[in-house]
Each structure stands twice: as C-alpha cells, then as structure tokens.
Motif scaffolding. Structure first.
Motif, PDB file in Angstrom:
ATOM      1  N   ASP A  92     -12.719  -3.266  -4.477  1.00  0.00           N
ATOM      2  CA  ASP A  92     -12.792  -2.145  -5.413  1.00  0.00           C
ATOM      3  C   ASP A  92     -13.343  -2.564  -6.769  1.00  0.00           C
ATOM      4  O   ASP A  92     -13.231  -1.826  -7.750  1.00  0.00           O
ATOM      5  N   GLY A 146      -7.946  -0.810  -5.796  1.00  0.00           N
ATOM      6  CA  GLY A 146      -7.493  -1.183  -4.465  1.00  0.00           C
ATOM      7  C   GLY A 146      -6.300  -0.363  -4.043  1.00  0.00           C
ATOM      8  O   GLY A 146      -5.400  -0.855  -3.381  1.00  0.00           O
ATOM      9  N   LYS A 147      -6.275   0.882  -4.446  1.00  0.00           N
ATOM     10  CA  LYS A 147      -5.258   1.903  -4.166  1.00  0.00           C
ATOM     11  C   LYS A 147      -4.133   1.895  -5.179  1.00  0.00           C
ATOM     12  O   LYS A 147      -3.951   2.862  -5.907  1.00  0.00           O
ATOM     13  N   ARG A 157      -7.698  -8.327  -0.983  1.00  0.00           N
ATOM     14  CA  ARG A 157      -9.004  -7.911  -0.469  1.00  0.00           C
ATOM     15  C   ARG A 157      -9.380  -6.524  -0.989  1.00  0.00           C
ATOM     16  O   ARG A 157     -10.529  -6.279  -1.371  1.00  0.00           O
ATOM     17  N   ALA A 158      -8.403  -5.619  -1.008  1.00  0.00           N
ATOM     18  CA  ALA A 158      -8.671  -4.255  -1.454  1.00  0.00           C
ATOM     19  C   ALA A 158      -9.059  -4.215  -2.929  1.00  0.00           C
ATOM     20  O   ALA A 158      -9.982  -3.495  -3.327  1.00  0.00           O
ATOM     21  N   MET A 160       0.810  -1.212   0.000  1.00  0.00           N
ATOM     22  CA  MET A 160       0.000   0.000   0.000  1.00  0.00           C
ATOM     23  C   MET A 160       0.848   1.269   0.000  1.00  0.00           C
ATOM     24  O   MET A 160       0.375   2.351   0.350  1.00  0.00           O
ATOM     25  N   GLY A 197      -3.298  -6.620   2.913  1.00  0.00           N
ATOM     26  CA  GLY A 197      -4.650  -6.671   2.378  1.00  0.00           C
ATOM     27  C   GLY A 197      -4.839  -6.260   0.936  1.00  0.00           C
ATOM     28  O   GLY A 197      -5.912  -5.779   0.562  1.00  0.00           O
ATOM     29  N   GLY A 198      -3.840  -6.492   0.082  1.00  0.00           N
ATOM     30  CA  GLY A 198      -3.946  -6.055  -1.305  1.00  0.00           C
ATOM     31  C   GLY A 198      -5.011  -6.771  -2.106  1.00  0.00           C
ATOM     32  O   GLY A 198      -5.775  -6.149  -2.852  1.00  0.00           O
TER      33      GLY A 198
END
Length: 398
Positions: free
Chosen positions: A150, A56-57, A145-146, A31, A142-143
């Motif tokens: 998203d 996811g960012k 999941r993110a 992140m 948590g990549g």
C-alpha cells in the motif's frame, strides 16, 4: 541515557500501562484491528500528530520531524494484532473477546511505541524524521506485506527501519540482537493423500490404505533435515495436524488423509530443498501405495536478516540504555518467524529482543493462555526507541 530523560520516560508509565491494559482487554485478530488502530490514531492526534490511517487496511503511521537540521529518516515499527487463544490469566484486564487474547505482547509493543512517540513529540531534540509505524496482522495474516504494497515506504521514505519484540524468557532489562539471519522463515504445508478407502476388518487387502501411507510419510519427512540439509545449516519440519476417518466408524479405512505442519529455515536454498523433497516424498510414497498426493507449500514470510550497520546501531542504543553487560550481540538463532522480515527486505534495519522477565503471568512464555505483558518493562521499551533515535538522528549528549 541521561537520568533526566529516564525520569521523563518513567513518568509516562501509568498512562501507557492503562493504554496497554485497555488494548489487552479488547484484543483483535490480524486484519480485524478496528478498535485498536482507532485507539492508536486517537492517542497520537491528542498528542499533536498528523496521522495516516488505513495503510494496508488497518496500519497507522505518524511522523515527527526533529528541531535540529537533518535529512535522514527512520521507521520504528510495532505490531497490534492478537492470537486465537482463550485467555486463562484471570487478571482484571483479561480479554473480553472470547477465544482471542494478546498472548504475544503486541499490546505492550503498541504501548511502548506510543510512549516513544509522545516523549519525542515533547522533546524533539534530533535532526531528521521519525515515522512511527503501527502494523496490523503480524501473526500470519500478512500485515507487513499489506502495508508495503500500500506504499508504506513510498509515502513515508526511510533510510532504516527498526523493530522490537519482548521475550519473557530473557531477564528483565536485557536486550539481544545479531547481524545476519536471526529468525527463521515460517512456511506452512499441507499434504492430502487420496485412496479408495475400504472395510478395515473384512477386506483391508482390497483397499489402498492412506492411513499407513501418511504414517510412512511423517517418518520419511524426518530424513529431509537429517539427510538432505547440511549439518551446518539449521532447519525444522514439524507435523501439527493429521485428519482422516471418523471415530464413529473406526472399522472404516478412510479414503483421504490430510497432514499439515510448519517448516522453518534461514536461507532460500534450504527452503527450496525442503519443499522439493517434501513433494518428492509425498508423490513417490503415494504412488508406491497406489494412491495420489496433493501438496501445498505456502511460503508465509522470509527469514529475519538483520543488516550489519543497523544492528550495530541497535546494540549501541540498547547498551546506552541498559549498559553493555545487559546486551547480547550474538544470541542463538530463533526458529520463530516474524513478518518484519519483509520490511528488512525493503529497507536496511534491525530487529531487537527485549527481556521482560517473568513478571505478572508471563512465566509460561509467549503464545500461552497465561501470558501477560510485564508493564514494568514499558519504560525500557520506550527508552530503547528513544535511544535508537538518538543514535540515528542525534540528540542530547549522553
């Protein structure tokens, strides 16, 4: 795989190696992959892809439709993040970000998927669509999941998704995967014991002793796997940290002790048992010592459970590339964790391990200060991805 394709893939190695070493020299934690995701997007656009960023960012996705008829779509996923480890390789491309390094080979994973994207863009002889998924934050932040939250698979629908990880302990050019559970769910737990504290020399009998309590707890936890989990099931509970008191005042009995560690399992039933028994032991022992206990059990991910059909595809793809004698379809279970498990919960798929041997500085293995990805393995990874696409979506006759 035909020799023409292999020759084309091998020709990409110098460029991909340079990309890999550039990423290695500039590692970023999960992140925080600002530079890495931008570099990935830049390369993909230079090769003619439309690129979606910020999923996811810091996730990046590029899509490619083949030039043959076909409606199926698959996802190929790699991870981009590094670890909080001080590098000790002494290599020219060693980390320039103090305290952070690519000790798990995600730099190599990224380079290999970029290579597959480039090769398939130039030779799109398949039917259907490939989504190249570059994921941030696999290492516990948590990549996956993110990206899923998203809208990854809503925006880029897939019929199957595949992942790949290097293994320096496996012989160079070998592959291994298995249907069903393959990697463990990785949980983190913290237990805090609180008591009165006291003078360890003058009046220990007037204190509630959390130091002895934590010692009893650590020993008692070993009975969870030994006596509460069936012998045919696999589980691990390990203590990774114990904090309490001060070395400047060793005659003072601490009023608080904190113990933390990890737990690994392959089924939700075993996972439930470990959490329940840990709470019971902590609170029960604390009460018997006149102390209190606070337990935090954090389920960070789930077990990697490969789907049978996609595992068969993955093993066949590896065999076409490396030969059947270099592919293990029944390797031992791995107690390491992988958040690709969440993608496998969302869509059918399979996770493959690729041997890179002990070339370069890889001999001490993953997550060590002397690890470096073996660049000679890059064509093998690219070739595997291309072979998966051929198996799933068709392609040149082998």
């Amino acid at each position: 795989m035909d020799e023409i394709t292999l020759t084309r893939i091998r020709a990409l190695q110098p460029e991909l190696s340079a990309i890999r070493r550039d990423i290695h020299a500039h590692p970023e934690m999960g992140m925080e992959e600002v530079r890495t995701s931008a570099l990935v997007a830049e390369k993909l656009r230079a090769w003619g892809f439309d690129v979606a960023e910020g999923i996811g960012k810091y996730g990046v996705v590029a899509s490619l439709k083949g030039n043959r008829p076909g409606q199926r779509a698959i996802g190929l996923r790699c991870d981009m993040d590094a670890l909080a480890i001080e590098e000790a390789t002494g290599l020219p491309h060693a980390s320039t970000n103090k305290g952070v390094m690519h000790a798990c080979g995600h730099d190599g994973h990224t380079a290999m998927l970029l290579g597959a994207a480039r090769h398939l863009k130039e030779h799109p002889d398949f039917g259907g669509t490939v989504h190249f998924i570059f994921q941030p934050a696999e290492e516990g932040r948590g990549g996956a999941r993110a990206m899923i939250a998203d809208g990854l698979f809503d925006r880029f629908p897939v019929d199957a998704v595949y992942g790949l990880h290097n293994d320096p302990k496996m012989p160079f050019g070998t592959f291994a995967s298995r249907p069903g559970p393959a990697m463990a769910a990785g949980d983190r737990w913290v237990v805090t014991f609180r008591g009165t504290g006291g003078h360890g020399g003058a009046a220990p009998h007037l204190a509630t002793d959390v130091a002895v309590l934590q010692a009893q707890f650590v020993l008692a936890m070993q009975t969870i796997v030994a006596r509460n989990i069936a012998a045919v099931d696999a589980a691990v509970i390990s203590v990774g940290a114990i904090h309490g008191g001060s070395m400047a005042s060793t005659n003072v009995m601490p009023s608080e002790m904190v113990i933390g560690g990890t737990a690994r399992s392959y089924t939700e039933a075993v996972r439930d048992t470990m959490e329940r028994r840990m709470r019971e032991l902590a609170t029960g022992l604390a009460a018997s010592f006149g102390c209190s206990a606070e337990v935090t059990y954090d389920r960070r991910g789930t077990a990697v459970v490969n789907h049978a059909e996609q595992t068969e595809v993955a093993l066949a793809a590896a065999a076409d590339l490396a030969g059947a004698d270099k592919v293990d379809g029944n390797p031992p279970l791995i107690t390491g964790g992988e958040d690709f498990s969440l993608m496998l919960q969302a869509r059918p798929g399979a996770f493959m391990f690729m041997g890179i041997g002990a070339g370069g500085a890889t001999s001490e293995g993953l997550h060590t200060p002397t690890y470096d990805f073996n660049d000679d393995a890059i064509p093998n990874g690219v070739g595997y991805w291309v072979s998966v696409v051929r198996k799933e979506l068709g392609g040149l006759a082998e």
